[in-house]
Structures are given as structure tokens and as C-alpha cells.
Design a protein around this motif. Structure first.
Motif, PDB file in Angstrom:
ATOM      1  N   PRO A   1       9.763   4.453  -5.363  1.00  0.00           N
ATOM      2  CA  PRO A   1       8.767   3.599  -4.489  1.00  0.00           C
ATOM      3  C   PRO A   1       9.457   3.053  -3.555  1.00  0.00           C
ATOM      4  CG  PRO A   1       8.073   3.990  -7.274  1.00  0.00           C
ATOM      5  CD  PRO A   1      10.478   4.675  -6.742  1.00  0.00           C
TER       6      PRO A   1
ATOM      7  N   THR B   1       4.267   8.685  -5.499  1.00  0.00           N
ATOM      8  CA  THR B   1       3.936   9.298  -6.971  1.00  0.00           C
ATOM      9  C   THR B   1       4.496  10.114  -7.333  1.00  0.00           C
ATOM     10  OG1 THR B   1       2.370   7.037  -7.327  1.00  0.00           O
ATOM     11  CG2 THR B   1       2.920   8.570  -9.144  1.00  0.00           C
TER      12      THR B   1
ATOM     13  N   THR C   1       1.127  -0.891   0.383  1.00  0.00           N
ATOM     14  CA  THR C   1      -0.194   0.256   0.067  1.00  0.00           C
ATOM     15  C   THR C   1       0.871   1.786  -0.276  1.00  0.00           C
ATOM     16  OG1 THR C   1       0.213  -0.367   2.703  1.00  0.00           O
ATOM     17  CG2 THR C   1      -1.923  -1.368   0.668  1.00  0.00           C
TER      18      THR C   1
ATOM     19  N   THR D   1       7.435  11.446  -6.387  1.00  0.00           N
ATOM     20  CA  THR D   1       8.054  11.260  -7.981  1.00  0.00           C
ATOM     21  C   THR D   1       8.967  11.901  -8.835  1.00  0.00           C
ATOM     22  OG1 THR D   1       8.481   9.023  -6.230  1.00  0.00           O
ATOM     23  CG2 THR D   1       9.237   9.064  -8.698  1.00  0.00           C
TER      24      THR D   1
ATOM     25  N   PHE E   1       3.963   1.928  -1.914  1.00  0.00           N
ATOM     26  CA  PHE E   1       4.898   1.808  -2.398  1.00  0.00           C
ATOM     27  C   PHE E   1       4.656   2.863  -3.733  1.00  0.00           C
ATOM     28  CE2 PHE E   1       6.686   0.348  -6.262  1.00  0.00           C
ATOM     29  CZ  PHE E   1       7.353  -0.372  -6.268  1.00  0.00           C
ATOM     30  N   TRP E   2       3.820   3.377  -3.848  1.00  0.00           N
ATOM     31  CA  TRP E   2       2.803   4.041  -4.713  1.00  0.00           C
ATOM     32  C   TRP E   2       2.474   5.176  -3.778  1.00  0.00           C
ATOM     33  CZ3 TRP E   2       5.144   3.412  -8.829  1.00  0.00           C
ATOM     34  CH2 TRP E   2       4.803   1.879  -9.302  1.00  0.00           C
ATOM     35  N   ASP E   3       2.699   6.125  -2.580  1.00  0.00           N
ATOM     36  CA  ASP E   3       2.574   6.768  -1.718  1.00  0.00           C
ATOM     37  C   ASP E   3       2.687   7.648  -2.383  1.00  0.00           C
ATOM     38  OD1 ASP E   3       0.786   5.642   0.290  1.00  0.00           O
ATOM     39  OD2 ASP E   3       2.337   4.916   1.334  1.00  0.00           O
TER      40      ASP E   3
END
Length: 476
Positions: A329, A69, A63, A72, A65-67
Motif C-alpha cells: 500500500p 489491493t 486515493t 498485494t 493507497f489502496w490502488d
């Protein structure tokens, strides 16, 4: 060409130690992505040892991993926009003019270092490319015999000394952008705009002192006489011929070669910027990472003149963003496991780490401990923004517990974060590609800077930290 050659026998003292260190890191240090992936594994195992269930660990990993985005993409755009602006024809002409200002080899090296640091306060990606192109332009001068290694090291000083105290500071930008902050971190820190971080007088004084110190060291350490190795001595071609776009082949391409669109988009962006400045304070406008990137991106378009030239520059810049896109990520997942995977007693790893930092107490002890920890960890995890996401939850909680000013805690991190760049070759890679040098050609000079910077930074974070009062977190 081998990158593991032993240090040359004519080096002495710190320079010899630095060359040995550079040879070791080039041979044994894997890519930074490997460190990030290894970090996820270590944190996950530590969470299990703390009493978290395997289900909780893998759930928080997936959950989280893409906090980040949005962040990034924003950090990748910092690199891309800096490259695009630095390679624009007007900037190239400016660089050529600046290269002819110094009238002495040592002053030329100091000049490159000073400009590299000054530009890094605007954009660290711009600083790397700008500094590299400036070093090459100075090396092309036939009336000046300058050591090319010293020029290259000077060009790196923006990222090695003060970049994190400027507008593109990853940690400061993240803390000023509530939409990009992970929820657990936002709860601890609230929103910290630039007025509480990089625009404090303590931060600006620190930046000024470090710029002066770095410039003096660059001047004093420049080789002279028989020790000088020019670009020609090293067999390096320093000619920079701009790549012309291909000829237009079909009617549908006419807008790609026209200056109309860049001018119109420039006018629209300028209008937006003026409107923002009329509605908000200058600090609030500069603290907006999205606005900052918008201005830099359109500035690059305008400076290149046509969409075709702009897109050619973008294509060359994209490879430099790869590390950010695949590393962040993993940092997000690592931060999620640290802050959300509860173990025995409902405590997370972040809670335990916070307790360790709290044990140092407030004031100078906390500041020095944080700076040393950040510098050491930065050698292993070379990523200012990504590493802040891992450190921030427990560091900022500890700062709250000991009543350390939260904005200054960010700046302690920022000053210490630049130090590892002086000994770890990771962030040198884009510059090395421009200079056509190897890391060990520069690290002899950058290690000297590190040896002098370290005690100065520790003294600054300790002394200036005592001038702040604690202010509780302000939620958006």
C-alpha cells in the motif's frame, strides 16, 4: 545470538568485503517497511518542491493507497502457495531423493544452486523453501562432507539470480494483468503478456546463461579441506521431521481428515485449466496471474492430501506474507504521488524523472543506465513488484520516448532487480529461518556471485536490447 559480529579474520578478498558489508547491513539497515515509509515521505517532499500543493499531495497519497489491493493479495499468495507446495509430503520425499544424487561436495553445492534456480522460474516463494529443505537434506548425508554455508548460499540462488525472469516475476505478471495495473501506468505501457517479456528468446537466453554462470561459480567457490564448515561443525540440527496433524476428536472433523475434497477440487481445477488451454493460447493462460495462483493453491491442497494438513501448512506460511501486505500500500501511494501530484507547468515528478532517463538516449545507454539505477535502488528498496510500481511510470515513459522496446525494458528491470538480493539480506530471511543460519554466513558466497553477475547482466541488457524493435503500447 549477535548479528553484528565483525568478519572473521580468515576471510580474504571478496569474501572479506562481503562479510564486512553483511555485518554493516545487519547492524544499520532497518526493516524494509521503514524504507517504504521513508520513500513516501521523500517523494511527498519532492512533490512539494516541484510545486504541488499540500492538498494535492495528501489527496493523491490517500486515493492511491489502496490502488494495488488486488496485486498485494496476489503477491502474498505467490509466497503462500510456494511455501505450501514446498512443504507437502510428496515434495519432501522428492527432496530427500534428490539430495542423494550428487556424489561429490562441490557437485552437491552446484546441484542445489541449479535446482533452486530452476524451481524459481516457476515460483520464487517455492524456490526459497525448496532450496532450503534440499540444502538441509544434503547436509544430513553422512557419506558427504559439504560446507553448509555454501549449500545455504546455493539454495538462495533462485532468488538471487533468475527469479524475475520466471513465471512469478512481479513486474511481468503486473504488466500482463490489466485489472491490476494502475490507470496511469496502463496508459503508458498497455498490456504486455509473457510473449513480450519472459517468453522472448532474448529473455530465455539470458536466463539460461545466468543459470550456467551461477552454477559454475557455486561449484568453483565451494570450500574444501580445512575450510569446510559442516552443519554439525556449526551446531545446527538438520533433521526435518514432518509435523503430524492432531488426532480427530469429533465427527464434524471427518472431512478435514478426508482426501475426498482435495481430489474433487483438483479435478475441477484441472477441468478449468484444460478449458482455458482449449480457448486461449498457452502464453495467454500462463500470463494470467489469477489462474497461476489458482493452480498452485489447489496443487498444494492436493499434495498435502487432506484439508487439515493443508491448513497447517497455510498457517505456517502466513507470517512470510506480512512484509508484502504492509509494504505494497505504501508503494501504491508513492506511485500515485509520483504520477498524479502535478506541480509547476502541470508536470509531475514522474515527468521529470522520465526526462532524465530520456537524456541517456536509446539503445545500450538507456539499458545500462536503467539496469544500474534499478540495482542501486533495489539495495534500498528490496521489493521487486513494489519497486516496479514506483519506477515503471517514468521508466516506461522514457522507454517510449527513446523508442526502446517496452517488453525488453521490463526484462532489463527484471535482470537488474535480482542483483541487490545477492547483497541485501532482506529476502534471505525466510531461507535463513529454514537453514538456521545468519545472513553473514551466506553473503561471503553471494557477494562473489554479485561481483561476477553485475558486468554480465549489464552486457546482456546492452547487447540483446539491440535485437528488438519498438512496438507502441497496446491497450486492452
Amino acid at each position: 545470538m549477535s548479528t553484528t559480529t565483525a568478519p572473521t579474520t580468515d576471510e580474504r578478498g571478496l569474501a572479506r568485503v562481503a562479510q564486512t558489508f553483511a555485518a554493516f547491513t545487519e547492524k544499520w539497515f532497518p526493516d524494509a517497511w521503514v524504507f517504504a515509509a521513508l520513500g513516501v515521505v521523500i517523494v511527498s517532499v519532492a512533490a512539494l518542491a516541484n510545486g504541488s500543493t499540500p492538498a494535492a499531495v495528501v489527496e493523491t497519497f490517500g486515493t492511491g493507497f489502496w490502488d494495488l489491493t488486488a496485486f498485494t493479495l496476489q503477491m502474498a499468495m505467490v509466497v503462500l502457495t510456494g511455501y505450501v507446495v514446498a512443504t507437502a509430503p510428496p515434495v519432501a520425499r522428492l527432496i530427500e531423493a534428490l539430495a542423494h544424487l550428487p556424489d561429490d561436495p562441490r557437485r552437491a553445492v552446484a546441484f542445489v544452486a541449479f535446482l533452486s534456480m530452476s524451481v524459481s522460474l516457476l515460483n520464487w516463494g517455492l524456490s526459497l523453501i525448496f532450496g532450503g529443505l534440499l540444502a538441509r537434506a544434503v547436509a544430513r548425508r553422512e557419506d558427504l562432507t559439504v560446507d553448509y554455508r555454501a549449500l545455504g548460499a546455493a539454495a538462495f540462488m533462485g532468488l538471487g539470480a533468475v527469479w524475475a525472469l520466471g513465471l512469478s516475476s512481479s513486474a511481468a505478471q503486473l504488466q500482463a494483468t490489466p485489472a491490476s495495473l494502475p490507470a496511469p501506468l496502463l496508459e503508458i505501457t498497455g498490456v504486455l503478456d509473457f510473449g513480450k517479456t519472459i517468453f522472448t528468446w532474448q529473455s530465455m537466453v539470458s536466463a539460461l546463461l545466468l543459470i550456467v554462470l551461477t552454477t559454475v561459480i557455486a561449484w568453483a567457490s565451494c570450500p574444501r579441506g580445512a575450510s569446510v564448515r559442516t552443519a554439525q561443525d556449526m551446531g545446527i540440527d538438520t533433521e526435518d521431521l514432518p509435523e503430524a496433524p492432531p488426532e480427530r476428536e469429533r465427527p464434524g472433523e471427518w472431512l478435514e481428515y478426508s482426501r475426498v475434497l482435495p481430489v474433487l477440487l483438483g479435478v475441477i481445477t484441472l477441468g478449468w485449466l484444460v478449458g482455458q488451454l482449449l480457448e486461449k493460447s498457452a502464453v495467454a493462460v500462463l500470463s494470467s496471474l489469477n489462474g497461476y495462483l489458482l493452480v498452485f493453491l489447489v496443487l498444494g491442497l492436493v499434495l498435502h492430501g487432506t484439508p487439515r494438513r493443508f491448513l497447517m501448512a497455510v498457517q505456517k506460511a502466513v507470517p512470510a506474507t506480512a512484509g508484502i501486505l504492509v509494504q505494497f500500500p505504501l508503494y501504491a501511494a508513492m506511485a500515485a504521488v509520483l504520477t498524479k501530484a502535478e506541480g509547476r507547468g502541470g508536470e509531475t515528478l514522474s515527468d521529470h524523472l522520465s526526462s532524465i532517463f530520456t537524456s541517456f538516449g536509446g539503445g545500450g545507454g538507456f539499458a545500462v543506465a536503467l539496469a544500474v539505477y534499478t540495482a542501486v535502488l533495489g539495495i534500498l528498496v528490496p521489493s521487486g513488484g513494489g519497486k516496479w510500481l514506483v519506477e515503471a511510470p517514468y521508466v516506461m515513459q522514457a522507454a517510449t520516448d527513446v523508442q526502446m522496446n517496452l517488453g525488453w525494458t521490463v526484462q532489463i528491470y527484471n535482470m537488474a532487480e535480482a542483483l541487490p538480493n545477492l547483497v541485501n539480506p532482506f529476502f534471505m530471511l525466510p531461507l535463513l529461518a529454514v537453514l538456521k543460519l545468519r545472513a553473514r554466513d551466506l553473503v561471503g558466497f553471494t557477494f562473489l556471485q554479485f561481483a561476477i553477475h553485475l558486468p554480465v547482466v549489464l552486457l546482456l541488457v546492452w547487447l540483446l536490447g539491440n535485437t528488438f524493435d519498438f512496438v507502441p503500447a497496446v491497450q486492452p
